[in-house]
Scaffold this motif. Sequence first.
Motif, mmCIF file in Angstrom:
data_model
loop_
_atom_site.group_PDB
_atom_site.id
_atom_site.type_symbol
_atom_site.label_atom_id
_atom_site.label_comp_id
_atom_site.label_asym_id
_atom_site.label_seq_id
_atom_site.Cartn_x
_atom_site.Cartn_y
_atom_site.Cartn_z
ATOM 1 N N PRO A 303 0.819 -1.144 -0.259
ATOM 2 C CA PRO A 303 -0.024 0.128 0.157
ATOM 3 C C PRO A 303 0.845 1.097 -0.545
ATOM 4 O O PRO A 303 1.878 1.055 0.464
ATOM 5 N N VAL A 304 0.162 2.392 0.000
ATOM 6 C CA VAL A 304 1.274 3.801 -0.198
ATOM 7 C C VAL A 304 0.604 3.803 0.329
ATOM 8 O O VAL A 304 0.127 3.704 1.355
ATOM 9 N N ASP A 305 2.331 4.845 1.166
ATOM 10 C CA ASP A 305 3.698 4.690 0.132
ATOM 11 C C ASP A 305 4.696 3.823 1.135
ATOM 12 O O ASP A 305 5.103 3.461 1.922
ATOM 13 N N CYS A 306 5.480 3.646 -0.083
ATOM 14 C CA CYS A 306 6.972 3.520 0.153
ATOM 15 C C CYS A 306 7.693 2.809 -0.966
ATOM 16 O O CYS A 306 7.592 1.572 -2.109
ATOM 17 N N SER A 307 9.005 3.692 -0.785
ATOM 18 C CA SER A 307 9.772 3.779 -2.122
ATOM 19 C C SER A 307 11.533 3.489 -1.027
ATOM 20 O O SER A 307 11.267 3.879 -0.159
ATOM 21 N N VAL A 308 11.754 3.480 -1.815
ATOM 22 C CA VAL A 308 13.425 2.290 -1.481
ATOM 23 C C VAL A 308 14.227 2.708 -1.755
ATOM 24 O O VAL A 308 14.040 3.399 -3.135
ATOM 25 N N LEU A 309 15.464 3.139 -1.702
ATOM 26 C CA LEU A 309 16.298 3.993 -2.231
ATOM 27 C C LEU A 309 17.673 3.245 -1.600
ATOM 28 O O LEU A 309 18.177 2.720 -0.473
ATOM 29 N N TYR A 310 18.539 2.776 -2.601
ATOM 30 C CA TYR A 310 19.564 2.170 -2.710
ATOM 31 C C TYR A 310 20.977 2.874 -2.866
ATOM 32 O O TYR A 310 20.677 3.167 -4.029
ATOM 33 N N THR A 311 21.812 2.376 -2.303
ATOM 34 C CA THR A 311 22.656 3.015 -3.363
ATOM 35 C C THR A 311 24.244 2.885 -2.407
ATOM 36 O O THR A 311 24.167 1.870 -0.956
ATOM 37 N N ARG A 312 25.316 2.446 -3.201
ATOM 38 C CA ARG A 312 26.484 1.541 -2.613
ATOM 39 C C ARG A 312 27.334 2.826 -2.568
ATOM 40 O O ARG A 312 28.572 2.430 -1.444
ATOM 41 N N ASN A 313 27.729 3.689 -1.557
ATOM 42 C CA ASN A 313 27.930 5.145 -1.365
ATOM 43 C C ASN A 313 26.882 6.043 -0.141
ATOM 44 O O ASN A 313 26.061 6.973 -0.282
ATOM 45 N N PRO A 314 26.844 5.177 0.956
ATOM 46 C CA PRO A 314 25.735 5.641 1.775
ATOM 47 C C PRO A 314 26.362 6.513 2.739
ATOM 48 O O PRO A 314 25.569 7.918 3.109
ATOM 49 N N HIS A 315 27.982 6.066 2.636
ATOM 50 C CA HIS A 315 28.334 8.018 3.243
ATOM 51 C C HIS A 315 28.715 9.193 2.716
ATOM 52 O O HIS A 315 28.182 9.965 3.470
ATOM 53 N N ALA A 316 28.733 8.940 1.025
ATOM 54 C CA ALA A 316 27.452 10.359 0.476
ATOM 55 C C ALA A 316 26.118 10.399 1.022
ATOM 56 O O ALA A 316 26.247 12.684 1.314
ATOM 57 N N LEU A 317 25.738 9.976 1.319
ATOM 58 C CA LEU A 317 24.143 10.133 1.531
ATOM 59 C C LEU A 317 24.487 11.212 2.849
ATOM 60 O O LEU A 317 23.263 11.913 3.597
ATOM 61 N N ARG A 318 24.779 10.828 3.409
ATOM 62 C CA ARG A 318 25.127 10.870 4.617
ATOM 63 C C ARG A 318 25.972 11.708 5.447
ATOM 64 O O ARG A 318 25.046 13.146 6.183
ATOM 65 N N SER A 319 26.611 12.456 4.601
ATOM 66 C CA SER A 319 27.269 13.707 4.395
ATOM 67 C C SER A 319 26.575 14.530 4.153
ATOM 68 O O SER A 319 26.575 15.494 4.527
ATOM 69 N N ALA A 320 26.005 13.857 3.635
ATOM 70 C CA ALA A 320 24.365 15.582 3.188
ATOM 71 C C ALA A 320 23.765 15.902 3.726
ATOM 72 O O ALA A 320 23.349 17.139 3.794
ATOM 73 N N PHE A 321 23.491 14.987 5.110
ATOM 74 C CA PHE A 321 22.167 16.000 5.255
ATOM 75 C C PHE A 321 22.566 14.876 6.805
ATOM 76 O O PHE A 321 21.650 15.422 8.229
ATOM 77 N N ALA A 322 23.556 14.532 7.945
ATOM 78 C CA ALA A 322 24.028 14.225 8.804
ATOM 79 C C ALA A 322 24.258 15.527 9.399
ATOM 80 O O ALA A 322 24.817 16.079 9.031
ATOM 81 N N LEU A 323 23.430 15.233 10.878
ATOM 82 C CA LEU A 323 24.197 16.294 11.698
ATOM 83 C C LEU A 323 25.746 16.238 11.967
ATOM 84 O O LEU A 323 24.987 15.563 13.001
ATOM 85 N N GLY A 324 26.205 17.253 12.270
ATOM 86 C CA GLY A 324 27.479 17.202 12.902
ATOM 87 C C GLY A 324 28.647 16.271 12.182
ATOM 88 O O GLY A 324 28.378 15.929 11.389
ATOM 89 N N GLU A 325 29.742 16.212 12.534
ATOM 90 C CA GLU A 325 30.556 15.702 11.447
ATOM 91 C C GLU A 325 30.697 13.865 11.491
ATOM 92 O O GLU A 325 30.035 13.397 12.168
ATOM 93 N N VAL A 326 30.948 14.110 10.453
ATOM 94 C CA VAL A 326 30.504 12.531 9.615
ATOM 95 C C VAL A 326 32.044 11.472 9.965
ATOM 96 O O VAL A 326 32.470 11.784 9.048
ATOM 97 N N PRO A 327 32.141 11.030 10.608
ATOM 98 C CA PRO A 327 33.717 10.370 10.168
ATOM 99 C C PRO A 327 33.637 9.173 9.096
ATOM 100 O O PRO A 327 32.796 8.698 8.436
#
Length: 461
Positions: A303-327
């Motif tokens: 049932p709506v909604d459910c969309s999946v995002l896969y990435t081989r570079n989760p660090h970039a996704l995390r760097s884009a949005f995480a608050l604070g320093e990203v190791p």
Amino acid sequence: MPKLDPTTDEFRAAGHRLIDWIGDYFERIDDYPVLPHVQPGDVERRFDAAPVADGKPYDALLREFEEKIIPGVTHWNHPSFFAYFAITGSQAGVLGELLSAGLNLNGMVWKTSPSVTELETVTLRWLRDALGLPDNLFGIINDTASINSFLALAAAREAAGLDVRRRGLSGLPPLKIYCSEHAHSSIEKAAIALGLGIDGAVKIASDDRYRMRADLLEQAIARDRAAGAVPIAVAATVGTTSTGSIDPLPEIGPLAAREKLWLHVDASYAGPAGIVPELRWIWEGIEHADSITLNPHKWLFTPVDCSVLYTRNPHALRSAFALGEVPPYLTLTDTAEINYMDFGLQLGRRFRALKLWMILEHYGIERLRGVIRDHVAMAARLAEEIGKRDDLELLAPQMLSLVVFRKKGGDEETMAAFERLNATGELFVSNTRLRGRLGIRVAIGNGATEWRHVARILDLA
Ligand code: PLP
């Protein structure tokens, strides 16, 4: 002190009735007209200016639901719903939603409910493997493919090393994302939201099978670089909205890698087909993808909604949005504590993995495969029957469960047939325009659709 719900008595009684109501609905769905016969404002007029001061019993609400709301409903769960992508829910999906509503969990971070996070990790690993995707992909569930493409392209902007996260865009040359002229409008919306502007989403012309032309992509990148712009990503489509066409990843992937561009793949409709081994050709070249979005709410009975995002570079996704320093050394394994809020825009997150888990486990991969196989077989049969007719022709090659056809007479006759089909209320098709020619678009995707439903299109066209 008044309590909101003094007991669970009314809830239990009404809940049983509602499950029966939904059960009857599924059993009798064929009796409903797919399209409602209402005019704008008709539904709104049925309601008072304000809600009642003292509450109504659930019985009264169920009556009003049937009398005031149902007449204005387009039945997306109908087996003759062939418009847009014919998405369908499922009984397991409904029960998953119900449990999720009962728990009302918010999976902002692991701690706010470990099961929300860990079931998401588990179901997305299962799904990735069932779809035949590379095993180095990290997954996250969000509401829609539009949001997932936006997030992926934000990661691409981050991975470009421009420090936009800290400095913003001011002082930077124009950034560019490339997609085919048949890409979904969500790519353009992502470019707007990411500050690239509509001009930042460069449309590449397609070939005779509506696939992005890699040679023109290469030329566009070179032209933009020469003009001082900074290309950051290619957004290819596996299963375009209009025709289901598949951009040539084996050509686009190496090109993107050579140009050091992020490759995002929008497989929101076609991706679930990967669950069927003989349809995995859709993934040819997918190993080049930095990110992929696909929608269980389009073609996996969720049932709506459910969309999946896969990435081989989760660090970039995390760097884009995480608050604070990203190791930068942080490795994301399935056993690490994951805080999904770091991988996107939103803080609060619904427990969407629960319905996906119910669906994967209740039906099992084999039954899901069987239903998707049938959809593709019915689309192939429809295309074949169209080929036999003197008055109809395909406007694009049949792709997976999608068929686009027209009346040989031209646009006027096609429009008349389109209106005739939908005016019956019996079924619902959409339309599209390809190279200036109008087409009737039939997407098969409902868990209850049989050939007799599809055959009516041939009777009525
Ligand atoms: N991408 C493609 C190829 C689509 O066909 C669609 C919708 O039909 C979308 C993205 C948008 O999907 P969503 O409604 O999940 O944002």
